[in-house]
Design an enzyme around this catalytic site. Structure first.
Site, PDB file in Angstrom:
ATOM      1  N   ASP A 268       0.835  -1.211   0.000  1.00  0.00           N
ATOM      2  CA  ASP A 268       0.000   0.000   0.000  1.00  0.00           C
ATOM      3  C   ASP A 268       0.867   1.256   0.000  1.00  0.00           C
ATOM      4  O   ASP A 268       0.697   2.144  -0.831  1.00  0.00           O
ATOM      5  CB  ASP A 268      -0.863   0.034   1.275  1.00  0.00           C
ATOM      6  CG  ASP A 268      -2.278  -0.444   1.024  1.00  0.00           C
ATOM      7  OD1 ASP A 268      -2.772  -0.276  -0.095  1.00  0.00           O
ATOM      8  OD2 ASP A 268      -2.882  -0.994   1.968  1.00  0.00           O
TER       9      ASP A 268
ATOM     10  N   GLU B 208      -5.476   6.722  -0.573  1.00  0.00           N
ATOM     11  CA  GLU B 208      -6.004   6.245   0.693  1.00  0.00           C
ATOM     12  C   GLU B 208      -5.061   6.495   1.878  1.00  0.00           C
ATOM     13  O   GLU B 208      -5.490   6.800   2.974  1.00  0.00           O
ATOM     14  CB  GLU B 208      -6.309   4.747   0.570  1.00  0.00           C
ATOM     15  CG  GLU B 208      -7.101   4.208   1.728  1.00  0.00           C
ATOM     16  CD  GLU B 208      -7.841   2.921   1.383  1.00  0.00           C
ATOM     17  OE1 GLU B 208      -7.558   2.347   0.321  1.00  0.00           O
ATOM     18  OE2 GLU B 208      -8.683   2.512   2.192  1.00  0.00           O
TER      19      GLU B 208
ATOM     20  N   ASP C 188      -6.047   4.006  -5.761  1.00  0.00           N
ATOM     21  CA  ASP C 188      -6.138   2.971  -4.734  1.00  0.00           C
ATOM     22  C   ASP C 188      -4.895   2.103  -4.910  1.00  0.00           C
ATOM     23  O   ASP C 188      -4.803   1.328  -5.867  1.00  0.00           O
ATOM     24  CB  ASP C 188      -7.415   2.138  -4.879  1.00  0.00           C
ATOM     25  CG  ASP C 188      -7.702   1.341  -3.601  1.00  0.00           C
ATOM     26  OD1 ASP C 188      -6.748   1.151  -2.815  1.00  0.00           O
ATOM     27  OD2 ASP C 188      -8.842   0.930  -3.386  1.00  0.00           O
TER      28      ASP C 188
ATOM     29  N   ILE D 238      -3.647  -0.505  -3.359  1.00  0.00           N
ATOM     30  CA  ILE D 238      -4.045  -1.913  -3.404  1.00  0.00           C
ATOM     31  C   ILE D 238      -5.547  -1.956  -3.145  1.00  0.00           C
ATOM     32  O   ILE D 238      -5.991  -1.723  -2.027  1.00  0.00           O
ATOM     33  CB  ILE D 238      -3.350  -2.763  -2.308  1.00  0.00           C
ATOM     34  CG1 ILE D 238      -1.831  -2.681  -2.403  1.00  0.00           C
ATOM     35  CG2 ILE D 238      -3.830  -4.225  -2.395  1.00  0.00           C
ATOM     36  CD1 ILE D 238      -1.231  -3.405  -3.591  1.00  0.00           C
ATOM     37  N   ASP D 239      -6.308  -2.246  -4.160  1.00  0.00           N
ATOM     38  CA  ASP D 239      -7.753  -2.411  -4.011  1.00  0.00           C
ATOM     39  C   ASP D 239      -7.999  -3.921  -3.921  1.00  0.00           C
ATOM     40  O   ASP D 239      -7.613  -4.660  -4.826  1.00  0.00           O
ATOM     41  CB  ASP D 239      -8.455  -1.795  -5.223  1.00  0.00           C
ATOM     42  CG  ASP D 239      -9.968  -1.851  -5.125  1.00  0.00           C
ATOM     43  OD1 ASP D 239     -10.492  -2.076  -4.015  1.00  0.00           O
ATOM     44  OD2 ASP D 239     -10.632  -1.674  -6.160  1.00  0.00           O
TER      45      ASP D 239
ATOM     46  N   THR E  95      -7.446  -5.737  -0.629  1.00  0.00           N
ATOM     47  CA  THR E  95      -6.301  -6.165   0.194  1.00  0.00           C
ATOM     48  C   THR E  95      -6.461  -7.607   0.677  1.00  0.00           C
ATOM     49  O   THR E  95      -5.495  -8.368   0.649  1.00  0.00           O
ATOM     50  CB  THR E  95      -6.133  -5.233   1.411  1.00  0.00           C
ATOM     51  OG1 THR E  95      -7.387  -5.088   2.032  1.00  0.00           O
ATOM     52  CG2 THR E  95      -5.646  -3.878   0.982  1.00  0.00           C
TER      53      THR E  95
ATOM     54  N   HIS F 270     -18.444  -5.749   3.296  1.00  0.00           N
ATOM     55  CA  HIS F 270     -18.314  -4.549   2.467  1.00  0.00           C
ATOM     56  C   HIS F 270     -19.645  -4.086   1.891  1.00  0.00           C
ATOM     57  O   HIS F 270     -19.682  -3.234   1.015  1.00  0.00           O
ATOM     58  CB  HIS F 270     -17.312  -4.773   1.323  1.00  0.00           C
ATOM     59  CG  HIS F 270     -15.901  -4.778   1.800  1.00  0.00           C
ATOM     60  ND1 HIS F 270     -14.822  -4.891   0.953  1.00  0.00           N
ATOM     61  CD2 HIS F 270     -15.387  -4.698   3.044  1.00  0.00           C
ATOM     62  CE1 HIS F 270     -13.705  -4.877   1.659  1.00  0.00           C
ATOM     63  NE2 HIS F 270     -14.021  -4.763   2.921  1.00  0.00           N
TER      64      HIS F 270
ATOM     65  N   SER G  43     -12.452  -6.217  -5.304  1.00  0.00           N
ATOM     66  CA  SER G  43     -11.777  -5.101  -5.994  1.00  0.00           C
ATOM     67  C   SER G  43     -12.447  -4.696  -7.304  1.00  0.00           C
ATOM     68  O   SER G  43     -13.476  -5.233  -7.704  1.00  0.00           O
ATOM     69  CB  SER G  43     -10.310  -5.456  -6.264  1.00  0.00           C
ATOM     70  OG  SER G  43     -10.184  -6.291  -7.408  1.00  0.00           O
TER      71      SER G  43
ATOM     72  N   LYS H 287     -13.916  -6.555 -10.637  1.00  0.00           N
ATOM     73  CA  LYS H 287     -15.333  -6.682 -11.006  1.00  0.00           C
ATOM     74  C   LYS H 287     -15.685  -5.762 -12.175  1.00  0.00           C
ATOM     75  O   LYS H 287     -16.408  -6.146 -13.084  1.00  0.00           O
ATOM     76  CB  LYS H 287     -16.228  -6.291  -9.818  1.00  0.00           C
ATOM     77  CG  LYS H 287     -16.264  -7.285  -8.689  1.00  0.00           C
ATOM     78  CD  LYS H 287     -17.341  -6.902  -7.651  1.00  0.00           C
ATOM     79  CE  LYS H 287     -16.948  -5.773  -6.730  1.00  0.00           C
ATOM     80  NZ  LYS H 287     -15.815  -6.044  -5.846  1.00  0.00           N
TER      81      LYS H 287
ATOM     82  N   ARG I 121     -23.301  -2.273  -5.378  1.00  0.00           N
ATOM     83  CA  ARG I 121     -22.721  -2.126  -4.057  1.00  0.00           C
ATOM     84  C   ARG I 121     -23.737  -1.458  -3.169  1.00  0.00           C
ATOM     85  O   ARG I 121     -24.100  -0.305  -3.401  1.00  0.00           O
ATOM     86  CB  ARG I 121     -21.517  -1.184  -4.156  1.00  0.00           C
ATOM     87  CG  ARG I 121     -20.186  -1.797  -3.983  1.00  0.00           C
ATOM     88  CD  ARG I 121     -19.128  -0.721  -4.179  1.00  0.00           C
ATOM     89  NE  ARG I 121     -18.388  -0.527  -2.946  1.00  0.00           N
ATOM     90  CZ  ARG I 121     -17.495  -1.396  -2.503  1.00  0.00           C
ATOM     91  NH1 ARG I 121     -17.229  -2.484  -3.168  1.00  0.00           N
ATOM     92  NH2 ARG I 121     -16.861  -1.172  -1.396  1.00  0.00           N
TER      93      ARG I 121
ATOM     94  N   ASP J 264     -12.221   3.800  -4.954  1.00  0.00           N
ATOM     95  CA  ASP J 264     -12.795   2.460  -5.124  1.00  0.00           C
ATOM     96  C   ASP J 264     -13.675   2.339  -6.359  1.00  0.00           C
ATOM     97  O   ASP J 264     -14.218   1.255  -6.620  1.00  0.00           O
ATOM     98  CB  ASP J 264     -13.618   2.061  -3.890  1.00  0.00           C
ATOM     99  CG  ASP J 264     -12.736   1.577  -2.754  1.00  0.00           C
ATOM    100  OD1 ASP J 264     -11.689   0.978  -3.045  1.00  0.00           O
ATOM    101  OD2 ASP J 264     -13.088   1.808  -1.587  1.00  0.00           O
TER     102      ASP J 264
HETATM  103  P1  AMP Z   1     -14.675  -4.694  -2.734  1.00  0.00           P
HETATM  104  O1  AMP Z   1     -13.596  -5.683  -3.004  1.00  0.00           O
HETATM  105  O2  AMP Z   1     -15.515  -4.370  -3.918  1.00  0.00           O
HETATM  106  O3  AMP Z   1     -15.478  -5.026  -1.522  1.00  0.00           O
HETATM  107  O4  AMP Z   1     -13.968  -3.326  -2.476  1.00  0.00           O
HETATM  108  C1  AMP Z   1     -12.874  -3.228  -1.651  1.00  0.00           C
HETATM  109  C2  AMP Z   1     -12.916  -1.864  -1.023  1.00  0.00           C
HETATM  110  O5  AMP Z   1     -14.021  -1.765  -0.157  1.00  0.00           O
HETATM  111  C3  AMP Z   1     -11.733  -1.578  -0.157  1.00  0.00           C
HETATM  112  O6  AMP Z   1     -10.723  -0.968  -0.912  1.00  0.00           O
HETATM  113  C4  AMP Z   1     -12.259  -0.620   0.866  1.00  0.00           C
HETATM  114  O7  AMP Z   1     -11.929   0.704   0.546  1.00  0.00           O
HETATM  115  C5  AMP Z   1     -13.744  -0.751   0.775  1.00  0.00           C
HETATM  116  N1  AMP Z   1     -14.340  -1.078   2.069  1.00  0.00           N
HETATM  117  C6  AMP Z   1     -13.731  -1.458   3.201  1.00  0.00           C
HETATM  118  N2  AMP Z   1     -14.618  -1.631   4.194  1.00  0.00           N
HETATM  119  C7  AMP Z   1     -15.826  -1.372   3.681  1.00  0.00           C
HETATM  120  C8  AMP Z   1     -17.150  -1.381   4.225  1.00  0.00           C
HETATM  121  N3  AMP Z   1     -17.400  -1.687   5.481  1.00  0.00           N
HETATM  122  N4  AMP Z   1     -18.157  -1.060   3.403  1.00  0.00           N
HETATM  123  C9  AMP Z   1     -17.909  -0.757   2.112  1.00  0.00           C
HETATM  124  N5  AMP Z   1     -16.677  -0.735   1.549  1.00  0.00           N
HETATM  125  C10 AMP Z   1     -15.647  -1.029   2.335  1.00  0.00           C
HETATM  126 MG    MG Z   2     -10.012  -0.085  -2.273  1.00  0.00          MG
END
Ligand code: AMP
Ligand code: MG
Length: 352
Positions: free
Chosen positions: A64, A87, A139, A141-142, A144, A237, A261, A264, A278, A291
């Site tokens: 990161d 970030e 981002d 690392i999207d 993680t 998430h 990430s 998608k 989302r 994101d």
């Molecule tokens: P995804 O893989 O689509 O879920 O996206 C990953 C991103 O979701 C990460 O980079 C975070 O910035 C973000 N993220 C982390 N925690 C949360 C949360 N509680 N609700 C929504 N997004 C989140």
């Molecule tokens: Mg991210």
């Protein structure tokens, strides 16, 4: 097989002609994201090889910070007047107690920028707080958890000018997109990798690590029954209940595709899925712009549509988060109205 409108389209002409049309910013973004992806691979190799042992230095933490420093350093060199929104900041890294982590981050950055001092690396990381009429959003690392657990992760970089995403690059070390198609949606993250690039009003492409460039183009699926819907791998998430209710309301008989990430967004842009949503867990949660900015442009330039869950355009002038939007909805365009209706039908969030 009915759904790939142009999955076999050529990559849009010879390299020189193609790159000429993209502009300096796009070529910069592509180069730096590729460089960053290499760095994440090197960090993983080192950590897997046992060079790094301390608990405070997970590969994700190092990657990161190192990727953010690298992108900031390249921006300082090539676009010194541009701001960067990202970030991380270096507050933690400056604390005396994390000297080991600080040294590892700096040494990884020096692989790409050999002359960098540790202080310079920290200053580069701290460039990530700027915002203005023209700024880059990163981002580092999207995904993680995806990185750590062998699933998808990406490096995502976008350029925003006056609230409009102009350039987006998503570097995907573990994704495969063959001939404009992303392969079986439930595949393990064993793809050969590549980068997706979009330039506003120019198009979107997948550039595999090895192989031919291909034009990205969304699917032509119009029947909700066959809609392939993407959402986060991580349950926490989003609101899984709302997502499942919306899937039922849409009437899709396809299993949802859970993936980490902005990989998608690439899969949707490649025509291998049809809808991506989302759902925030509460009204006050707003997605960070890093994101979704790069991924949103990819989808639009591949012929798809992007809004929030209420059907509003994403507003990238609200700061580091999409404060004037609620959630995220992207589709191949043909399914957008059906998806919006499904999202809102059984959802008390929209009763106000
Ligand atoms: P995804 O893989 O689509 O879920 O996206 C990953 C991103 O979701 C990460 O980079 C975070 O910035 C973000 N993220 C982390 N925690 C949360 C949360 N509680 N609700 C929504 N997004 C989140
Ligand atoms: Mg991210």
């Amino acid at each position: 097989m009915d759904s790939h409108s142009s999955s076999r389209a050529p990559g849009d002409g010879p390299d020189a002609v193609w790159s000429e049309r993209l502009g300096r910013e796009a070529l910069f973004a592509l180069d730096v994201v590729r460089e960053a992806v290499h760095l994440t691979a090197a960090i993983q190799d080192e950590t897997a090889g046992g060079t790094i042992t301390k608990a405070d230095a997970s590969p994700v933490t190092i990657a990161d910070f190192a990727v953010q420093a690298l992108v900031a350093a390249r921006l300082a060199r090539d676009f010194p007047d541009d701001a960067l929104v990202a970030e991380e900041d270096a507050t933690v890294l400056r604390q005396p107690s994390v000297g080991g982590l600080r040294a590892r981050v700096a040494s990884m950055v020096r692989r790409a920028v050999p002359e960098a001092s540790t202080e310079q690396v920290l200053d580069w990381i701290d460039r990530g707080g700027g915002i203005g009429p023209r700024f880059w959003v990163l981002d580092p690392i999207d995904g993680t958890k995806g990185l750590l657990q062998g699933r998808q992760y990406v490096v995502a970089l976008a350029l925003i000018v006056n609230g409009v995403v102009r350039v987006g690059v998503v570097g995907c070390p573990r994704l495969s997109v063959a001939g404009g198609q992303a392969g079986p949606p439930d595949r393990k993250a064993t793809g050969g990798g590549g980068s997706a690039l979009a330039v506003r009003d120019r198009g979107a492409w997948w550039l595999p690590t090895s192989g031919e460039r291909v034009l990205l183009s969304v699917s032509a699926r119009a029947d909700p029954v066959h809609a392939r819907v993407l959402w986060s791998y991580e349950e926490q998430h989003g609101d899984a209940g709302r997502a499942s209710r919306a899937l039922r309301a849409l009437g899709s008989e396809e299993p949802p595709i859970r993936m980490d990430s902005q990989a998608k967004h690439v899969v949707l842009a490649a025509g291998e899925a049809d809808v991506l949503w989302r759902f925030p867990q509460d009204r006050d949660f707003h997605d960070a712009i890093w994101d979704c900015a790069a991924g949103a442009l990819l989808i639009e330039e591949a012929g798809g549509r992007v809004t929030d869950l209420a059907g509003r355009a994403l507003d990238f002038t609200a700061g580091r988060r999409l404060l004037r939007n609620h959630g995220f909805l992207a589709s191949n365009g043909m399914l957008h109205e059906a998806a919006l209706a499904a999202v809102q039908r059984h959802d008390s969030t929209f009763d106000l």
